[in-house]
Every structure is written in C-alpha cells, then in structure tokens.
Write an enzyme that holds these catalytic residues in place. Structure first.
Site, PDB file in Angstrom:
ATOM      1  N   GLU A 181      53.811  36.803  54.099  1.00  8.49           N
ATOM      2  CA  GLU A 181      54.939  35.867  54.159  1.00  8.49           C
ATOM      3  C   GLU A 181      54.743  34.612  53.301  1.00  8.49           C
ATOM      4  OE1 GLU A 181      57.420  36.182  57.954  1.00  8.49           O
ATOM      5  OE2 GLU A 181      55.418  35.692  58.681  1.00  8.49           O
TER       6      GLU A 181
ATOM      7  N   HIS B 212      54.128  27.667  58.944  1.00  7.09           N
ATOM      8  CA  HIS B 212      54.912  28.765  59.527  1.00  7.09           C
ATOM      9  C   HIS B 212      54.146  29.307  60.723  1.00  7.09           C
ATOM     10  CE1 HIS B 212      57.192  32.313  60.254  1.00  7.09           C
ATOM     11  NE2 HIS B 212      56.142  33.086  60.030  1.00  7.09           N
TER      12      HIS B 212
ATOM     13  N   HIS C 271      54.484  31.411  64.907  1.00  8.00           N
ATOM     14  CA  HIS C 271      55.230  32.172  65.907  1.00  8.00           C
ATOM     15  C   HIS C 271      55.003  31.518  67.266  1.00  8.00           C
ATOM     16  CE1 HIS C 271      53.802  35.339  62.827  1.00  8.00           C
ATOM     17  NE2 HIS C 271      54.937  34.813  62.409  1.00  8.00           N
TER      18      HIS C 271
ATOM     19  N   HIS D  25      61.479  35.873  65.592  1.00 11.43           N
ATOM     20  CA  HIS D  25      60.295  35.731  64.748  1.00 11.43           C
ATOM     21  C   HIS D  25      59.489  34.462  65.066  1.00 11.43           C
ATOM     22  CE1 HIS D  25      58.742  35.799  60.292  1.00 11.43           C
ATOM     23  NE2 HIS D  25      57.795  35.534  61.148  1.00 11.43           N
TER      24      HIS D  25
HETATM   25 ZN   LIG Z   1      55.893  35.031  60.555  1.00  6.37          ZN
END
Ligand SMILES: [Zn+2]
Length: 237
Positions: free
Chosen positions: A80, A99, A101, A169
């Site tokens: 990603e 980023h 989760h 996500h």
């Molecule tokens: Zn991710």
C-alpha cells in the site's frame, strides 16, 4: 543502510515513529508511516515490508510518487505504498503520512459517521474528516490501496482533511511534520473510542470549530513533550 541520501537524524525519527505507533496500539503487524525526504524533491522515506514494531534503520527505503524505489534494494515493498505516494503528490503541505487499521475508527468508516473532536487532544478533527469507499472507486477489490490509481482516488477523498476513514479497512492521517502525523494518528484512534462511548451516554457536545482550532494550535506547540515520552517508552532503536 540503504543509500537513500537522507539525513541520518531523519531516518532515526522515522524508525522511532514506527516503534511509537506500535507501542501506542495504532499499528500492529501491518500499517506504516512515511516522511518526505529532507533534500530530494518528489521522494519520500518508508520502511520496506516490515512490521512497524520491528523496523530498524536498515529497513528505510526511498520512493518516488509512482511508488518505485529510488535507492537500490532487494527488499520487498509495502503493497500500500501508493497511499503515501499519491498523498504527497496531491498535498504539498503534507510532510508525513500514517496509514493504519486501528480498531476504533473502523465502525466510523463502516457507517460513514463523522469523527468529531470530543476533547481538546483531537482539535485537529475540527476541520472535518473525510470518508473513502474503495467500492465506489474500483468495484469489488481486496480493499487494499495497491496501485497509483487507487492511491489517487484515496488522495482525492482526503481532500484538505487531516484524516480519511476508509470503509472496511482503516484510516490514513497526515501532518505537517512526522511528529504531528504520529500525534494525530494516536489521538484519532483515542477520539474514536471516546466518541463511541459518549454516544452511548447521550447527546454529545463536541468542540465547536473555534475551540477545535484553538486547541489544535496549542497542541502543536506541545507535541514534542508527548513525542519525548513515547520515545522513552520504546527505548533505544
Ligand atoms: Zn491498509
């Protein structure tokens, strides 16, 4: 060390950011943090495909906005990395991207509920958070931002916000410094937890726009105090 040409002090801070985000429960085996290169325009620094809690100086690679490595390496990249690349391309003001989760924001993304500042630590949410639904951008997928095209869609959804919630996500948080992006990622998660708890108790009175702005400005002058505490907790890198 990979030959990224970056200031070693910046590499150290990026390694620390990885360890801190793990220690604070924002990332686990997955998730990542990046920072713009200090001397090469159009280049950013990001670990190779390593769990953030395990990242060391040798893992830091340099990338261009197409998600290609700029330094020579045989290491694998994060799937990603395009999240980071396309946000740097779209937002010249952004110096760092996280980023994750982290769990408490997931329900907000799934229900398209606004994450709003419930207390001063999350004043940066006063300018609003954005939502991104990958299905609207690309139909049925594995939910990952694994191409420049998907990264571009995500960056468009982020707009001028500090945080974009990603349905099914996680979330992506940006800042004008590495320390600010880390701070925001930590407090976006905490705010989500508190906001959900408060909603169970009754109607929630959030910070208004002016309160949020004033709190956010004050916090920006205090980030290093938290950073130094978090740094002490993770120990030597
Ligand atoms: Zn991710």
């Amino acid at each position: 060390m990979h030959n990224t040409g970056a200031n070693p002090e910046l590499i150290d801070r990026l390694v620390l950011a990885n360890r801190i985000l793990y220690d604070q429960g924002v990332v686990d085996g997955l998730g990542h943090v990046s920072v713009r290169h200090d001397s090469q325009p159009g280049v950013f620094l990001l670990s190779c495909n390593r769990a953030p809690g395990m990242v060391v100086r040798d893992d830091i690679l340099s990338y261009d906005y197409d998600g290609n490595t700029v330094c020579e390496t045989s290491e694998r990249s994060y799937l990603e990395r395009f999240i980071h690349a396309e946000i740097y391309r779209a937002r010249p003001d952004v110096m760092s991207v996280v980023h994750s989760h982290s769990p408490s924001v997931i329900p907000f993304a799934a229900t398209r509920t606004a994450l709003r500042p419930i207390y001063h630590m999350a004043g940066f949410l006063g300018c609003g958070c954005s939502h991104f639904d990958i299905r609207l951008a690309a139909g049925n997928t594995d939910m990952l931002i694994s191409s420049s095209q998907l990264g571009k869609s995500l960056a468009e959804s982020l707009g001028n916000s500090a945080v974009v919630l990603m349905r099914g996500h996680g979330s992506t948080t940006v800042g004008t410094s590495l320390e600010q992006a880390v701070f925001r990622a930590i407090y976006a998660e905490t705010n989500a937890k508190l906001q959900a708890q408060a909603k169970n108790l009754g109607e929630v009175e959030y910070l208004n726009d002016e309160e949020a702005k004033l709190a956010s400005d004050t916090n920006d002058g205090q980030i290093l105090r938290s950073w130094n505490f978090w740094k002490m907790r993770v120990g030597p890198i």
